[in-house]
Design an enzyme around this catalytic site. Structure first.
Site, short mmCIF file in Angstrom:
data_model
loop_
_atom_site.label_atom_id
_atom_site.label_comp_id
_atom_site.label_asym_id
_atom_site.label_seq_id
_atom_site.Cartn_x
_atom_site.Cartn_y
_atom_site.Cartn_z
N GLU A 168 0.82 -1.20 0.00
CA GLU A 168 0.00 0.00 0.00
C GLU A 168 0.87 1.26 0.00
O GLU A 168 0.52 2.27 -0.63
CB GLU A 168 -0.92 0.01 1.22
CG GLU A 168 -1.97 -1.09 1.24
CD GLU A 168 -1.44 -2.43 1.73
OE1 GLU A 168 -2.20 -3.40 1.75
OE2 GLU A 168 -0.24 -2.51 2.12
N ARG A 172 8.02 -12.65 0.31
CA ARG A 172 7.24 -11.46 0.61
C ARG A 172 7.65 -10.82 1.93
O ARG A 172 7.72 -9.60 2.05
CB ARG A 172 5.75 -11.84 0.65
CG ARG A 172 4.81 -10.76 1.13
CD ARG A 172 4.68 -9.63 0.16
NE ARG A 172 3.66 -8.66 0.55
CZ ARG A 172 3.51 -7.47 -0.03
NH1 ARG A 172 4.30 -7.13 -1.02
NH2 ARG A 172 2.57 -6.66 0.38
N GLY A 179 13.02 -2.81 -0.88
CA GLY A 179 12.99 -1.66 -1.76
C GLY A 179 13.62 -1.87 -3.11
O GLY A 179 13.87 -0.89 -3.83
N ASN A 209 0.26 -8.09 -6.42
CA ASN A 209 -0.12 -7.34 -7.61
C ASN A 209 0.94 -7.45 -8.69
O ASN A 209 2.13 -7.33 -8.41
CB ASN A 209 -0.34 -5.87 -7.25
CG ASN A 209 -1.31 -5.20 -8.19
OD1 ASN A 209 -1.32 -5.47 -9.38
ND2 ASN A 209 -2.15 -4.34 -7.64
N LEU A 210 0.50 -7.68 -9.94
CA LEU A 210 1.44 -7.79 -11.05
C LEU A 210 1.67 -6.47 -11.77
O LEU A 210 2.38 -6.41 -12.78
CB LEU A 210 0.97 -8.85 -12.05
CG LEU A 210 -0.50 -8.86 -12.53
CD1 LEU A 210 -0.86 -7.64 -13.32
CD2 LEU A 210 -0.75 -10.12 -13.33
N ILE A 211 1.10 -5.38 -11.28
CA ILE A 211 1.19 -4.09 -11.97
C ILE A 211 2.63 -3.59 -12.02
O ILE A 211 3.08 -3.06 -13.04
CB ILE A 211 0.25 -3.07 -11.32
CG1 ILE A 211 -1.20 -3.45 -11.59
CG2 ILE A 211 0.53 -1.66 -11.84
CD1 ILE A 211 -2.21 -2.60 -10.86
N GLU A 212 3.39 -3.74 -10.92
CA GLU A 212 4.78 -3.28 -10.92
C GLU A 212 5.60 -4.05 -11.94
O GLU A 212 6.46 -3.49 -12.63
CB GLU A 212 5.39 -3.39 -9.54
CG GLU A 212 6.79 -2.78 -9.44
CD GLU A 212 7.36 -2.80 -8.04
OE1 GLU A 212 8.39 -2.12 -7.83
OE2 GLU A 212 6.79 -3.47 -7.16
#
Length: 452
Positions: A65, A299, A343, A368-371
């Site tokens: 988030e 993770r 990071g 999430n696969l967006i990155e």
């Protein structure tokens, strides 16, 4: 009445929560012993950090988030130059990630933990910081926090909101507690229409669909450059660049499944199970790609040592990111690189030829696969992606991702794709196009939040 009963139960549970925080969670992650008073609404003076500026407040519970909030934070501070931002979290890793944003905006951001959802703690939080407006990222719905904001006249918005069918069913069982909290919000900016409908069904009033802010996150150029530099150091014994298979943000139980499915391939065993002719067969059999370097990134940082032990149990050669400063030049025989850093996910995606999204092989709901798409990295997603159902479906439809049934299917699909450069190149192009096509949620979210 229900909120009073909830508050009483939460109050009675405080000794257990305190013990869990200081002994159970802190045993695995000692940072949980820091800033403990903040979790009960006791805060140090913050004016030395941001002066007397009025505060806007944004809550980002943990790492994902906080990273997603980066474009929203940049936009908030640009649009309100006289204000500072209070950035709250619930986890030490979220707070550490937020420190990068503090450094990017010196004198404009103060960090703190959000208090537990107790009436007194929430009242102390608002009395201390006196924020003019609050924004909560994604799925954090706390009845006493919402009630305290309403009592003080602080407009509170839920932004980048998502609600899976599974979570909606759980909230429906305590609708009498959740509905007043949702109804008190000034606006909910939902990621998709499906999320919006589930929130409306639970009693939310003003819900608008704004898209997913994570699409507006731009990978840091220095991290992309770092990933490209790593790639030059990942070479085989004959000097050829090695393919890199990334297992990104894996969860407990998934690493063992993946290592079992991949161990033979990583060790140079061909599809028929024989190591003797693996090199020769890989030149003639397109399905037998050269053994990759497995880049394994758990993770949760408290599991790094545990995952390293799983690799060692299978007799695979391991290197750790933490043992290198800056660029990584691995010995050619290294089979697994453990990504035990914080990071650097954009760098990991930038160096990977293909990534498996963690949390999707077992029923965690996926990450999430967006990155990954923003970095141009093709992805594989397991059967469990309910937390990011729409984004995953859209990525698959766009050709940026493929669905796999289990760890064995992931290994077989990766083996075929890493032997097919044309297919991978097309997936890379589709990933970048998919990322570009969905941007703009930050501006729509700010317009919705400040419409009043």
């Amino acid at each position: 009445m229900l909120r009073a009963l909830y508050s009483a139960a939460f109050t009675l549970a405080q000794p257990l929560l305190h013990a869990r925080l200081l002994f159970w969670r802190a045993r695995r992650q000692p940072e949980y012993r820091e800033h403990v008073g903040e979790r009960w609404g006791h805060y140090p003076d913050h004016h030395a950090q941001v002066g007397e500026r009025p505060l806007l407040w944004l809550h980002a519970v943990s790492v994902g988030e906080t990273r997603a909030a980066a474009p929203l934070i940049d936009a908030l501070l640009a649009a309100h130059p006289q204000h500072a931002l209070l950035l709250t979290h619930m986890t030490p890793t979220g707070r550490a990630t937020g420190a990068e944003l503090v450094a990017r905006h010196p004198g404009r951001i103060v960090q703190a933990y959000l208090p537990y959802d107790l009436p007194g703690a929430c009242a102390r939080f608002f009395a201390h910081f006196q924020p003019e407006r609050g924004l909560i990222m994604e799925t954090e719905i706390w009845p006493n926090l919402c009630a305290a904001a309403a009592a003080r006249g602080v407009p509170l918005a839920l932004v980048n909101a998502r609600l899976s069918a599974r979570s909606a069913a759980g909230y429906a069982r305590i609708r009498g507690l959740i509905e007043p909290a949702l109804a008190s919000l000034s606006v909910i900016a939902a990621q998709t229409e499906a999320d919006a409908e589930r929130l409306r069904a639970l009693g939310a009033r003003r819900v608008v669909v704004c898209g997913n802010i994570k699409f507006d996150v731009t990978p840091a150029p220095d991290k992309l450059a770092l990933g490209a530099a790593w790639k030059t150091g990942f070479v085989s014994a004959d000097g050829a660049t090695r393919p890199v298979l990334l297992a990104a943000s894996t969860r407990d139980g998934e690493e063992a499944l993946l290592l079992d499915a991949l161990s033979g391939w990583l060790a140079g065993v061909n599809a028929s199970g024989s190591a003797a002719d693996a090199t020769a067969n890989s030149a003639t059999n397109e399905a037998d790609a050269a053994p990759p370097l497995l880049l394994l990134v758990p993770r949760h940082p408290q599991r790094f040592d545990e995952v390293a032990a799983l690799v060692a149990e299978r007799g695979l050669s391991l290197a750790r990111r933490s043992s290198f400063a800056g660029a990584v030049a691995l010995p050619p025989g290294t089979q697994v690189l453990l990504g035990d850093s914080m990071g650097e996910m954009a760098a990991y995606y930038a160096t990977a030829d293909l990534a498996l999204i963690g949390g999707s092989l077992l029923p965690f709901g996926a990450q999430n696969l967006i990155e990954a798409a923003a970095c141009g990295c093709p992805t594989l997603v397991g059967p469990h992606s309910f937390n990011f159902a729409q984004a995953t479906a859209d990525a698959i439809a766009a050709g940026a991702a493929r669905r796999v049934a289990d760890a064995a299917d992931a290994a077989n699909t990766a083996r075929a794709l890493l032997a097919d450069e044309k297919a991978l190149a097309l997936m890379r192009e589709c990933a970048l196009a998919f990322s570009r096509a969905h941007r703009g949620a930050t501006a729509r979210t700010l317009a919705a939040v400040f419409a009043d």
